[in-house]
Design a protein around this motif. Structure first.
Motif, PDB file in Angstrom:
ATOM      1  N   GLU A 136       0.815  -1.219   0.000  1.00 60.96           N
ATOM      2  CA  GLU A 136       0.000   0.000   0.000  1.00 60.96           C
ATOM      3  C   GLU A 136       0.849   1.271   0.000  1.00 60.96           C
ATOM      4  N   GLU A 137       2.108   1.145   0.366  1.00 63.34           N
ATOM      5  CA  GLU A 137       2.985   2.312   0.415  1.00 63.34           C
ATOM      6  C   GLU A 137       3.848   2.433  -0.835  1.00 63.34           C
ATOM      7  N   GLY A 138       3.497   1.663  -1.866  1.00 63.24           N
ATOM      8  CA  GLY A 138       4.258   1.736  -3.106  1.00 63.24           C
ATOM      9  C   GLY A 138       5.349   0.696  -3.213  1.00 63.24           C
ATOM     10  N   GLY A 139       5.343  -0.289  -2.320  1.00 67.38           N
ATOM     11  CA  GLY A 139       6.340  -1.339  -2.390  1.00 67.38           C
ATOM     12  C   GLY A 139       6.191  -2.166  -3.661  1.00 67.38           C
ATOM     13  N   GLU A 140       7.299  -2.612  -4.198  1.00 65.67           N
ATOM     14  CA  GLU A 140       7.290  -3.415  -5.411  1.00 65.67           C
ATOM     15  C   GLU A 140       7.953  -4.763  -5.149  1.00 65.67           C
TER      16      GLU A 140
END
Length: 474
Positions: free
Chosen positions: A182-186
């Motif tokens: 949700e925090e932009g982790g890939e």
């Protein structure tokens, strides 16, 4: 007993009819251990001698037992060549021997991410090691890559943005910060040259929009969508651009009406290749600028410009003209769409205005166009005080007096100042105390132009003389 002595003992028992399992029980060893020693039977005698003489270690003896006959023969030849002092390299040993025998790309069975029964190639079992590996590396990678693609799709289905790293590229964890989905982790899939696959989930680049704190949110406090990563390299984009360009150019040759409209767009909006801008009409004197602004010709251009701008549904440029010359592709596309909806007559009208605006003052092309058109100069211009004040040559001034007031008047005032003679010219043009002269056009303003004193320079006339012959028959 050493390895060879054990082999010889086990071999004798085998010849006596004892089974491997029986031999293993007798000596308190595993069956695999017995098989390892019996495998030494394939060794050439030169290799056994090298071991007995201490030239190779037990590990190297075991590795050579896995070698083919050809490989053993090559190794023995290299070993024998070591006696020659001129030879720098001898037979491989240790780690180099393993790589020489099995290659640097040996891939263990344990790293496979696909069902082993789907692999149809041979499997090599290292009796002296703890693993088996794939003999057909290419076949392995076909199956392993398919499994990696499935893993990629599975992660993408969970919402991750997935990057499959190039084979052999290590994941640079130091360039990333840990972050939830949700925090932009890939997610990153690391594939090593030995076939191992490792998934790194929950990493975010330090310079990503999500990692930028408040800068990653819009005015309403909502998180901004990260910029999309490029799908193609710049070189690939360049390849596509060039081939698409070549195709459109070839087709354009058969569509002159479309080419006409594209030309109009380039004249108006410009492009990376068309540097088109309106003539600035720079006046060296303020009186010249005022005279030009009051010109009927200038007024006609302004009226037509307003009409064309309305036709194209656009405003004037920062130059105050139709032509903007900033190379804005979007503006060009909008203009192209509108020009396609206009008949050729209206498109030519647009081009005529753009050409008029971008025709360079004092240029050979301006003179050439005048020679072809042969404009009615007296309709658009009359000799005014702004030009008379700029005249300094007494010969030219007296010649003008002769043209408007007659030769006798000119001769009678030949010794008068230029100011006095200019007054005579004004009086003739306005009818103040002299007979009024209508529609007078001095040689300077004719097409082609000429001067009054052939011994003196007149740059516009000289430039025109170079091209006059090109247009005399038109």
């Amino acid at each position: 007993m050493d390895e060879l002595e054990e082999y010889e003992a086990f071999a004798k028992l085998l010849k006596q009819g004892r089974s491997v399992a029986d031999i293993a029980r007798t000596f308190g060893q595993s069956e695999r251990y017995v098989k390892q020693r019996l495998a030494l039977a394939s060794l050439q005698s030169a290799i056994k001698d090298a071991y007995r003489n201490g030239d190779i270690e037990a590990e190297e003896l075991q590795l050579l037992a896995s070698a083919t006959r050809r490989q053993q023969k090559e190794w023995v030849a290299a070993f024998a060549a070591e006696k020659d002092p001129t030879i720098d390299e001898g037979a491989p040993r240790g780690r180099e021997l393993r790589q020489w025998l099995f290659g640097s790309n040996q891939i263990a069975i344990s790293v496979a991410r696909f069902p082993l029964d789907t692999y149809k190639g041979d499997v090599i079992t290292d009796l002296f090691g703890d693993f088996s590996y794939f003999a057909d590396v290419d076949a392995f990678w076909v199956l392993q890559n398919a499994a990696i693609a499935g893993l990629r799709d599975e992660l993408a289905g969970q919402g991750w943005t997935v990057t499959v790293l190039d084979k052999g590229t290590r994941f640079p964890a130091w360039q990333y910060d840990e972050a939830e989905l949700e925090e932009g982790g890939e997610a990153f899939i690391e594939v090593r040259t030995n076939g191992e696959v490792e998934v790194h989930r929950g990493y975010r680049a330090y310079d990503s929009p999500h990692a930028a704190g408040e800068n990653s949110r819009d005015g309403d406090g909502k998180r901004k969508t990260p910029a999309a990563k490029p799908e193609l390299t710049k070189a690939a984009e360049n390849y596509l651009a060039l081939h698409r360009h070549a195709i459109v150019r070839a087709e354009l040759l058969a569509h002159p009406a479309i080419a006409l409209r594209l030309a109009a767009v380039h004249m108006i909006a410009g492009s990376a290749l068309w540097s088109v801008k309106p003539d600035p009409q720079r006046a060296e004197k303020e009186t010249t600028a005022e005279s030009l602004a009051a010109s009927p010709a200038q007024a006609a251009l302004t009226t037509e410009r307003d009409a064309v701008l309305d036709l194209l549904q656009i405003g004037n440029s920062y130059y105050g003209t139709l032509t903007r010359g900033n190379g804005d592709g979007h503006t060009g596309a909008v203009l192209f769409a509108r020009l396609l909806a206009l008949p050729d007559e209206e498109v030519l009208r647009v081009i005529a205005l753009a050409m008029a605006e971008t025709l360079a003052a004092g240029s050979a092309l301006t003179e050439a166009a005048g020679l072809v058109i042969q404009p009615d100069v007296k309709r658009w211009w009359k000799l005014d005080d702004a030009f008379l004040d700029l005249l300094k040559d007494r010969t030219a001034i007296n010649a003008l007096v002769a043209e408007v007031a007659g030769q006798a008047t000119a001769d009678g005032n030949v010794t008068e100042t230029g100011k006095v003679q200019k007054t005579i010219i004004r009086d003739c043009l306005t009818g103040e105390g002299r007979e009024r002269v209508e529609g007078f056009v001095p040689r300077y303003m004719a097409f082609p132009p000429s001067h009054y004193d052939p011994n003196k320079a007149f740059e516009i006339a000289r430039a025109s003389e170079k091209i006059n012959a090109l247009f005399t028959s038109i």
